[in-house]
Design a protein around this motif. Structure first.
Motif, PDB file in Angstrom:
ATOM      1  N   THR A   1       0.852  -1.190   0.000  1.00  0.00           N
ATOM      2  CA  THR A   1       0.000   0.000   0.000  1.00  0.00           C
ATOM      3  C   THR A   1       0.888   1.241   0.000  1.00  0.00           C
ATOM      4  N   THR A   2       0.343   2.306  -0.577  1.00  0.00           N
ATOM      5  CA  THR A   2       0.992   3.611  -0.565  1.00  0.00           C
ATOM      6  C   THR A   2      -0.034   4.616  -0.076  1.00  0.00           C
ATOM      7  N   ASP A   3       0.342   5.451   0.919  1.00  0.00           N
ATOM      8  CA  ASP A   3      -0.604   6.444   1.424  1.00  0.00           C
ATOM      9  C   ASP A   3      -0.353   7.800   0.758  1.00  0.00           C
ATOM     10  N   ALA A   4      -1.103   8.797   1.157  1.00  0.00           N
ATOM     11  CA  ALA A   4      -1.045  10.130   0.544  1.00  0.00           C
ATOM     12  C   ALA A   4       0.326  10.778   0.675  1.00  0.00           C
ATOM     13  N   THR A   5       1.096  10.386   1.687  1.00  0.00           N
ATOM     14  CA  THR A   5       2.433  10.968   1.875  1.00  0.00           C
ATOM     15  C   THR A   5       3.502  10.208   1.098  1.00  0.00           C
ATOM     16  N   GLY A   6       3.100   9.105   0.447  1.00  0.00           N
ATOM     17  CA  GLY A   6       4.059   8.285  -0.290  1.00  0.00           C
ATOM     18  C   GLY A   6       4.639   7.146   0.512  1.00  0.00           C
ATOM     19  N   LEU A   7       4.236   7.032   1.780  1.00  0.00           N
ATOM     20  CA  LEU A   7       4.726   5.951   2.641  1.00  0.00           C
ATOM     21  C   LEU A   7       4.209   4.613   2.130  1.00  0.00           C
ATOM     22  N   GLU A   8       5.118   3.659   1.943  1.00  0.00           N
ATOM     23  CA  GLU A   8       4.754   2.327   1.484  1.00  0.00           C
ATOM     24  C   GLU A   8       4.861   1.328   2.624  1.00  0.00           C
ATOM     25  N   GLU A   9       3.951   0.345   2.593  1.00  0.00           N
ATOM     26  CA  GLU A   9       3.998  -0.747   3.561  1.00  0.00           C
ATOM     27  C   GLU A   9       3.565  -2.017   2.835  1.00  0.00           C
ATOM     28  N   SER A  10       4.320  -3.075   3.006  1.00  0.00           N
ATOM     29  CA  SER A  10       3.990  -4.353   2.371  1.00  0.00           C
ATOM     30  C   SER A  10       3.466  -5.342   3.396  1.00  0.00           C
ATOM     31  N   VAL A  11       2.529  -6.176   2.942  1.00  0.00           N
ATOM     32  CA  VAL A  11       2.005  -7.264   3.762  1.00  0.00           C
ATOM     33  C   VAL A  11       2.104  -8.544   2.949  1.00  0.00           C
ATOM     34  N   SER A  12       2.345  -9.661   3.645  1.00  0.00           N
ATOM     35  CA  SER A  12       2.575 -10.942   2.981  1.00  0.00           C
ATOM     36  C   SER A  12       1.772 -12.050   3.650  1.00  0.00           C
ATOM     37  N   THR A  13       1.867 -13.233   3.077  1.00  0.00           N
ATOM     38  CA  THR A  13       1.179 -14.424   3.561  1.00  0.00           C
ATOM     39  C   THR A  13       1.212 -14.528   5.080  1.00  0.00           C
ATOM     40  N   ASN A  14       0.054 -14.803   5.657  1.00  0.00           N
ATOM     41  CA  ASN A  14      -0.161 -15.031   7.087  1.00  0.00           C
ATOM     42  C   ASN A  14      -0.066 -13.775   7.943  1.00  0.00           C
ATOM     43  N   GLU A  15      -0.044 -12.594   7.352  1.00  0.00           N
ATOM     44  CA  GLU A  15       0.016 -11.363   8.136  1.00  0.00           C
ATOM     45  C   GLU A  15      -1.361 -10.716   8.229  1.00  0.00           C
ATOM     46  N   LEU A  16      -1.645 -10.204   9.418  1.00  0.00           N
ATOM     47  CA  LEU A  16      -2.817  -9.365   9.630  1.00  0.00           C
ATOM     48  C   LEU A  16      -2.440  -7.945   9.245  1.00  0.00           C
ATOM     49  N   PHE A  17      -3.419  -7.146   8.820  1.00  0.00           N
ATOM     50  CA  PHE A  17      -3.107  -5.769   8.470  1.00  0.00           C
ATOM     51  C   PHE A  17      -4.253  -4.828   8.809  1.00  0.00           C
ATOM     52  N   TYR A  18      -3.904  -3.565   8.929  1.00  0.00           N
ATOM     53  CA  TYR A  18      -4.857  -2.452   9.011  1.00  0.00           C
ATOM     54  C   TYR A  18      -4.393  -1.417   8.003  1.00  0.00           C
ATOM     55  N   TRP A  19      -5.286  -1.039   7.095  1.00  0.00           N
ATOM     56  CA  TRP A  19      -5.005   0.022   6.139  1.00  0.00           C
ATOM     57  C   TRP A  19      -5.954   1.170   6.440  1.00  0.00           C
ATOM     58  N   PRO A  20      -5.469   2.311   6.902  1.00  0.00           N
ATOM     59  CA  PRO A  20      -6.353   3.450   7.136  1.00  0.00           C
ATOM     60  C   PRO A  20      -6.864   4.008   5.804  1.00  0.00           C
ATOM     61  N   ALA A  21      -7.923   4.782   5.857  1.00  0.00           N
ATOM     62  CA  ALA A  21      -8.426   5.441   4.656  1.00  0.00           C
ATOM     63  C   ALA A  21      -7.308   6.285   4.056  1.00  0.00           C
ATOM     64  N   GLY A  22      -7.285   6.362   2.718  1.00  0.00           N
ATOM     65  CA  GLY A  22      -6.281   7.155   2.030  1.00  0.00           C
ATOM     66  C   GLY A  22      -5.118   6.319   1.550  1.00  0.00           C
ATOM     67  N   HIS A  23      -5.371   5.318   0.703  1.00  0.00           N
ATOM     68  CA  HIS A  23      -4.311   4.423   0.240  1.00  0.00           C
ATOM     69  C   HIS A  23      -4.593   3.914  -1.170  1.00  0.00           C
ATOM     70  N   ASN A  24      -3.557   3.444  -1.836  1.00  0.00           N
ATOM     71  CA  ASN A  24      -3.609   2.666  -3.068  1.00  0.00           C
ATOM     72  C   ASN A  24      -2.963   1.330  -2.769  1.00  0.00           C
TER      73      ASN A  24
END
Length: 128
Positions: A74-97
């Protein structure tokens, strides 16, 4: 409440992506009704063009989920990227691609009203 993946309605299907959504899947106090989604996504899928026209050209719904298999970034409005992979839980706040790095199967829980609006917008974007 429980439901089999195959019993969740296909809301959108395009090359490389199948989006299933079960509305009225519960209530998250303060967020209203939530929906449960099961996404099957192919490597290379990029939501950027599908979110054009939304506020900030980004998904405006938060999501809580689990990666059954694959990898997404995911990439947020500030350009911060975060990756998630197999078996991981995640939270993506509003404002992402989202970009799919490796074929992925994910389960998400989202505020129904907000995410239905985003999905409907994506459907309209594919009609062009």
């Amino acid at each position: 409440m429980k439901i089999l993946k195959d019993n969740i309605d296909v809301k959108m299907q395009i090359p490389g992506a199948v989006i299933r959504q079960q509305t009225n899947f519960g209530d998250a106090t303060g967020l209203g009704k939530i929906s449960c989604e099961y996404f099957s996504l192919s490597a290379g899928v990029d939501t950027t063009p599908l979110f054009m026209g939304l506020e900030g050209n980004l998904c405006q719904s938060p999501h809580w989920g689990y990666v059954i298999s694959g990898k997404l970034t995911t990439t947020d409005a500030t350009g911060l990227e975060e990756s998630v992979s197999t078996n991981e839980l995640f939270y993506w706040p509003a404002g992402h691609n989202v970009k799919v790095n490796a074929d992925a199967e994910i389960i998400m829980f989202s505020p129904q009203h907000e995410h239905s609006n985003v999905i409907n917008h994506m459907i309209e974007m594919t009609k062009g």
